[in-house]
Each structure stands twice: as structure tokens, then as C-alpha cells.
Write a protein that holds these residues in place. Structure first.
Motif, PDB file in Angstrom:
ATOM      1  N   THR A  45      43.421 -20.455 102.328  1.00 28.38           N
ATOM      2  CA  THR A  45      43.029 -21.867 102.265  1.00 28.38           C
ATOM      3  C   THR A  45      42.328 -22.214 100.959  1.00 28.38           C
ATOM      4  N   LYS A  46      41.849 -21.210 100.232  1.00 24.73           N
ATOM      5  CA  LYS A  46      41.275 -21.488  98.915  1.00 24.73           C
ATOM      6  C   LYS A  46      42.335 -22.054  97.982  1.00 24.73           C
ATOM      7  N   HIS A  47      43.513 -21.467  98.003  1.00 20.79           N
ATOM      8  CA  HIS A  47      44.567 -21.896  97.087  1.00 20.79           C
ATOM      9  C   HIS A  47      45.134 -23.264  97.457  1.00 20.79           C
ATOM     10  N   THR A  48      45.011 -23.668  98.719  1.00 15.08           N
ATOM     11  CA  THR A  48      45.544 -24.976  99.099  1.00 15.08           C
ATOM     12  C   THR A  48      44.604 -26.111  98.708  1.00 15.08           C
ATOM     13  N   ARG A  49      43.448 -25.779  98.192  1.00 14.31           N
ATOM     14  CA  ARG A  49      42.504 -26.807  97.751  1.00 14.31           C
ATOM     15  C   ARG A  49      42.709 -27.199  96.286  1.00 14.31           C
ATOM     16  N   ALA A  50      43.424 -26.357  95.543  1.00 17.93           N
ATOM     17  CA  ALA A  50      43.434 -26.547  94.097  1.00 17.93           C
ATOM     18  C   ALA A  50      44.818 -26.508  93.467  1.00 17.93           C
ATOM     19  N   ALA A  51      45.849 -26.524  94.267  1.00 18.19           N
ATOM     20  CA  ALA A  51      47.198 -26.439  93.710  1.00 18.19           C
ATOM     21  C   ALA A  51      47.608 -27.755  93.049  1.00 18.19           C
ATOM     22  N   ASP A  52      48.626 -27.699  92.201  1.00 22.70           N
ATOM     23  CA  ASP A  52      49.159 -28.915  91.594  1.00 22.70           C
ATOM     24  C   ASP A  52      49.708 -29.834  92.678  1.00 22.70           C
ATOM     25  N   ALA A  53      49.605 -31.123  92.431  1.00 21.87           N
ATOM     26  CA  ALA A  53      49.997 -32.106  93.443  1.00 21.87           C
ATOM     27  C   ALA A  53      51.451 -31.947  93.872  1.00 21.87           C
TER      28      ALA A  53
END
Length: 310
Positions: A45-53
Motif C-alpha cells: 500500500t506504500k507504492h499505491t500512494r505515490a505512483a504516477d496518475a
């Protein structure tokens, strides 16, 4: 069709949705796995907070264990062989929080019979990260190693892998996790005020290596104060401080780290098969309870690894 958890937009556990997706038949070099357990990691869930739109929706989950339900023509899994019905684990994959998925056979390995599905599904992300920090710091049996956050998933794997090379390891954790640190080969020390002084008393000969698994300023500051060679300090979480202080930070997306982590997967599986590398699973959830499980994961205190069971 199969159920799969995705992040449709930026966010953590609060945005996760279960959707129906098609599972493609495996082509050459591919395997379809009926998932028996999906591993859970903070990165999910960390990576789903900061991925490209434009990356959304993002399918969640990097590692699974299950049974081969189909295999592409002329295909062999990474550990050799591979037939329908074989128990396997896979890492790194995309979209592991699901009932079934098709993945590259190069990322699929035979599951040791001695390892349960929840344990197998949680072995490799933490295990390869731990192996990577040991590589970067060049830790050996001659060293005294400080591990910040030693009771977490990566910390526990670091403790066990360093025990195998004979290093002395001191691990920070809360008092409630002291026995976990000791169980896996470390000397426990409480984090918090006065940590540097307590460490100097405990290791008058000095600290050779520091591994930061938590990313706090205390972890970085104490490591800088005690370790003379900054190249032997490594963090997996303090990106800003690493850049500012000139200490290594490792991550699975870095090409060198990715290649190394992929190369050690079979070795770690063999260690787990022999009982030399354990995966403490604290709790399992039904796949339908993934949002609840993710909330516990994000709390930072899951008490061990978590797994989703389709």
C-alpha cells in the motif's frame, strides 16, 4: 473471472477495491497459479500512494504461494520442472491479492513441503531485501551489526541471515518484541532516549555495520554516531536522510538490487526448506477481508507477517 484487489486511485487501505478480472491462459514461459496464500508487505500500500496518475488502477501484491493450475507450452519454472498440481511460490509478481493469476515462469519456484502456504507467500520480499542490505554493507562474521527495527519482517530475516555468517547482531525493538529479537539470534536493546549511550556500553568494541529498517531520525543519527564508515550504513526507509547524509539506501526498483534479489531467491528457499530461515506469520485473513488486513499492516504493529487466503 477471478477476484482481485486493486487501488483504483492514489491511497492506502481506504481506497482498495475487489474487482472481477479475467485470467489469461498461460503462453510459452508462463504459469497460472491457483493462489492458496497471498503475502502482505508494507510496500503493497506504500507504492499505491505515490505512483504516477496514469498507473492506476494498480493490482496489489508482490508474492504468492499456491498450486499450478495451468502451464504454458515448453515451459519450465525457475527451480526446474513444473506440472499442473505442483505447489509453488512466486516473487516478484504483480496483483498477488487474488484467487488466480498468470505469471512469468522465471518467477515461480517449487514450494518446500516443510513450508506452509502463508509462510511461503511471505518469504521472498523480506528475505531478498535482507540479503540485499547484507550485500551492500559487506557484513561478515567479523562484524558487530546494529539492526534498527529488528522485530519487523525484514529485521527478522536480517537477524537470521547474519546468524548464519556468525556476526554479532544487536537489534532495536520495543520491550514487547524483545523475545522475538532473541529468538532469531539478536541481542535486544530498547530504542528511545539514550540509545547511543546504551549501545556504547553494550558494544565497547564498536559497531561495524548499521541496518535501518524503520527510517526514523533516531536510527539514522545513532548509526552515523557509531559507524565510522558511512558505506556500511544502509537504510530501506529513510530516503531523505540517506540522500542528505551520503549513506546507501536500497530498494527493489534499483537495477543492481533487483538483479541481486532475483539471483538469491532459490538460495533463500533452500534455507527455509532446511529450517534455517523462518517466516513468523502472525495472522491470516480471508481474501475478502483484504482491506481490514491492510489497515492492520499500515498500523506498523502487525506482530509478524500477514497473509490473505482466497
Amino acid at each position: 473471472m477471478t477476484k482481485q484487489w486493486v487501488a483504483p486511485r492514489p491511497g492506502g487501505s481506504e481506497v482498495l477495491e475487489s474487482v472481477d478480472v479475467d485470467v489469461p491462459a498461460p503462453g510459452p514461459g508462463e504459469v497460472t497459479i491457483a493462489v492458496r496464500a497471498a503475502g502482505m508487505n508494507p510496500a503493497d500500500t506504500k507504492h499505491t500512494r505515490a505512483a504516477d496518475a496514469d498507473a492506476y488502477p494498480i493490482a496489489i501484491g508482490y508474492e504468492v504461494a499456491g498450486v499450478i493450475s495451468a502451464i504454458g507450452p515448453d515451459t519450465t519454472i525457475a527451480s526446474g520442472g513444473g506440472s499442473v498440481g505442483d505447489a509453488v511460490l512466486a516473487f516478484r509478481v504483480q496483483g498477488g491479492w487474488t484467487e488466480e493469476l498468470t505469471v512469468p515462469a522465471a518467477d515461480v519456484f517449487a514450494k518446500p513441503a516443510s513450508l506452509g502456504f502463508p509462510e511461503a507467500a511471505n518469504l521472498l520480499l523480506a528475505g531478498t531485501t535482507a540479503a540485499d542490505v547484507i550485500r551492500v554493507t559487506r557484513a561478515s562474521g567479523r562484524d558487530t551489526v546494529l539492526v534498527h527495527g529488528a522485530s519487523g519482517a525484514v529485521g527478522v530475516s536480517v537477524l537470521q541471515q547474519l546468524r548464519l555468517v556468525g556476526a554479532r547482531v544487536i537489534g532495536t525493538a520495543s520491550a514487547g518484541s524483545a523475545e522475538t529479537v532473541r529468538r532469531f539470534g539478536g541481542e535486544w536493546i530498547a530504542y528511545g532516549d539514550g540509545l547511543e549511550a546504551r549501545l556504547r556500553d553494550l558494544a565497547p568494541g564498536g559497531i561495524d555495520v548499521a541496518v535501518d529498517c524503520v527510517g526514523t531520525d533516531e536510527a539514522v543519527d545513532v548509526s552515523l554516531a557509531l559507524v565510522a564508515d558511512r558505506s556500511r550504513i544502509v537504510t530501506i526507509a529513510a530516503q531523505r536522510r540517506a540522500a542528505a547524509e551520503g549513506v546507501p539506501m536500497v530498494g527493489g526498483a534499483q537495477p543492481e538490487s533487483k538483479a541481486f534479489r532475483d539471483s538469491v531467491r532459490q538460495r533463500l528457499i533452500d534455507l527455509a526448506a532446511d529450517g534455517a530461515l523462518q517466516v513468523p506469520v502472525a495472522r491470516t485473513f480471508l481474501l475478502s477481508e483484504a482491506r481490514q488486513a491492510a489497515e492492520l499492516l499500515e498500523s506498523g504493529h502487525p506482530g509478524g507477517k500477514l497473509a490473505l487466503l482466497p
